[in-house]
Design an enzyme around this catalytic site. Sequence first.
Site, short mmCIF file in Angstrom:
data_model
loop_
_atom_site.label_atom_id
_atom_site.label_comp_id
_atom_site.label_asym_id
_atom_site.label_seq_id
_atom_site.Cartn_x
_atom_site.Cartn_y
_atom_site.Cartn_z
N GLY A 81 16.05 -14.49 101.93
CA GLY A 81 14.82 -14.43 101.93
C GLY A 81 14.23 -15.89 102.59
O GLY A 81 15.01 -16.66 102.62
N ARG A 147 19.46 -9.05 104.86
CA ARG A 147 20.23 -8.85 104.00
C ARG A 147 21.24 -8.06 104.34
O ARG A 147 21.20 -7.19 105.39
CB ARG A 147 19.58 -8.64 102.70
N GLY A 172 21.19 -18.77 100.64
CA GLY A 172 21.39 -18.81 99.31
C GLY A 172 23.03 -18.45 99.09
O GLY A 172 23.90 -18.51 99.96
N ASP A 203 14.32 -21.21 94.49
CA ASP A 203 14.52 -21.01 93.14
C ASP A 203 15.28 -22.65 92.65
O ASP A 203 15.19 -22.80 91.41
CB ASP A 203 15.20 -20.09 92.41
N GLY A 247 11.43 -17.28 90.60
CA GLY A 247 12.47 -17.62 89.66
C GLY A 247 13.34 -16.53 89.28
O GLY A 247 13.02 -16.20 88.25
N ARG A 248 14.25 -15.80 89.93
CA ARG A 248 15.33 -14.69 89.38
C ARG A 248 15.81 -15.10 88.21
O ARG A 248 15.64 -14.32 87.26
CB ARG A 248 15.89 -14.39 90.55
N MET A 352 3.15 -15.73 99.46
CA MET A 352 2.21 -17.09 100.15
C MET A 352 2.77 -18.06 99.53
O MET A 352 2.85 -19.21 100.62
CB MET A 352 0.82 -17.07 99.43
N ARG A 354 6.33 -18.74 99.68
CA ARG A 354 7.46 -18.75 100.41
C ARG A 354 7.18 -19.07 101.86
O ARG A 354 8.06 -19.33 102.76
CB ARG A 354 8.64 -17.97 99.82
P1 ATP Z 1 18.27 -15.54 98.66
O1 ATP Z 1 18.32 -16.85 97.80
O2 ATP Z 1 17.40 -15.20 99.62
O3 ATP Z 1 18.80 -14.26 97.83
P2 ATP Z 1 21.01 -15.04 99.87
O4 ATP Z 1 21.80 -16.04 100.65
O5 ATP Z 1 21.63 -14.95 98.53
O6 ATP Z 1 19.55 -15.76 99.84
P3 ATP Z 1 21.65 -12.43 100.21
O7 ATP Z 1 20.78 -11.20 100.64
O8 ATP Z 1 22.12 -12.21 98.93
O9 ATP Z 1 20.61 -13.63 100.43
O10 ATP Z 1 22.74 -12.72 101.18
C1 ATP Z 1 22.65 -13.03 102.64
C2 ATP Z 1 23.82 -12.47 103.46
O11 ATP Z 1 25.11 -12.78 102.69
C3 ATP Z 1 23.87 -11.04 103.55
O12 ATP Z 1 23.98 -10.69 104.85
C4 ATP Z 1 25.04 -10.45 102.62
O13 ATP Z 1 25.47 -9.46 102.93
C5 ATP Z 1 25.93 -11.90 102.76
N1 ATP Z 1 26.57 -12.00 101.48
C6 ATP Z 1 26.16 -11.83 100.15
N2 ATP Z 1 27.18 -11.86 99.48
C7 ATP Z 1 28.27 -11.87 99.89
C8 ATP Z 1 29.67 -11.88 99.73
N3 ATP Z 1 29.90 -11.86 98.24
N4 ATP Z 1 30.63 -12.05 100.57
C9 ATP Z 1 30.16 -12.00 101.78
N5 ATP Z 1 28.81 -12.03 102.29
C10 ATP Z 1 28.06 -11.86 101.25
MG MG Z 2 20.78 -14.87 96.35
#
Ligand code: ATP
Ligand code: MG
Length: 428
Positions: A81, A147, A172, A203, A247-248, A352, A354
């Site tokens: 995100g 994602r 993240g 968060d 805040g998940r 709004m 983020r």
């Molecule tokens: P946010 O805080 O917005 O959730 P995030 O980085 O956790 O940020 P995700 O959508 O969960 O967002 O993951 C971002 C990218 O990382 C995606 O392309 C997802 O497929 C990849 N990813 C997530 N978990 C894994 C994992 N365990 N191994 C490899 N790639 C991963």
């Molecule tokens: Mg995440």
Amino acid sequence: MEKSELDFSIERLGVCSIPSPVQGIRFMDDDGRVLYFSCLEEMQPWLDSGSPPPAMEAAGPSGKIFFDPSRIACGIVTCGGICPGLNDVIRAIVLSLHYHYGVQKVYGFRFGYAGLVERLGLPPLELTPDSVSRIHEIGGTILGSSRGPQEPAEMVTTLEKLKIGILFAIGGDGTLRGAQKIAEEAKRRGLQISVIGIPKTIDNDISYIKTTFGFETAVAEARRATYAANTEADAARNSIGLVKLMGRDSGFIAAYSVLVNSHVNFCLVPEVPFSLSGFLEALKRRLERKSHAVIVVAEGAGQDLMAKTGERDASGNIKYGDIGIFLREAISDYFKQARMEINLKYIDPSYMIRSVPANPHDAAFCLLLGQSAVHAGMSGRTNMVVSFWNHQFTHVPITLAVSQRKKIDPQSMLWNSVLAVTGQPDMI
Ligand code: ATP
Ligand code: MG
């Protein structure tokens, strides 16, 4: 805390033997460490046993570096995100690579990890000081984000083709897990590619990182919502202002929002369970006493009160039920049954909050984070994130950063302060 949990050793690609071209700044002592504990009592077991207390490497420029800047390109990717400050971090990395080290090619991968997969047809942008000069003035990410999983092997093939020496992954927990897999795959193939994570979580829920960029901006924006809720609630009899904040799994934004606007009467976070009846009865008592109330609820709070959605996003994250809407309905029904007329205003400012540009504090924070990430990458460190701990920028292995989510401890000073300000009762 087990001693083995606090191993902050950082992986390195090799020995640093190239004199750094960075001019006019003081180099860091390579042995500089930042203490993990800030209280003497917590440190005592280590002191008693004669072993050095746990500490993180201090971030900063080294006199000798690993990569020859004239022989590598670098890449930047943003995933997950959006969050205030993403463009500030991108800009800081590009400027530092270019002006401090003289790296000539910096690629910006488009739309998250998808941009690292050639067959998906998303060619990278070439980032130059000119092209990034004003991007910090806008929110979001100029690179786009996404994602969904991608194959580490395909991503590493792209990095190899483009002669990437350092990949900066801004995202993240999911992004950092992906970065870890890229670092492992590069190592397996014997490639000298450094992978540096810059933790992005509005968060503020990543472990071993005191504050993440964008958090302060988020709290400042959230304040506008709680202010509006309070103004509305103040203006009529039996009025309720209900604000849902992000805040998940961790309610830091909600908790800090209460501290910056101490008109809030109820703060509901995922870490502190409550029952619907306990909450509604406390709300009724408050209305009877004061005739108005302001409630702040974090999006992950009270998930046990609703039916599970059973859905997941492209990255496999569970989709939560909407606690804001749920509470709005529950409050309306409850007071209807109690034959008490209320005036309820519901505000959900999530997107709004983020999407705004970073505020001045976050702008400076992002600049220093980006520079610290560049220094870490140029020194051949890998599989790590840049952290902020005990008032300094530090290095933390990705494994530790993603080992568990950082949450509000209900026994902590922070939560106690929230309770002291809201005066909310135990609502179990
Ligand atoms: P946010 O805080 O917005 O959730 P995030 O980085 O956790 O940020 P995700 O959508 O969960 O967002 O993951 C971002 C990218 O990382 C995606 O392309 C997802 O497929 C990849 N990813 C997530 N978990 C894994 C994992 N365990 N191994 C490899 N790639 C991963
Ligand atoms: Mg995440």
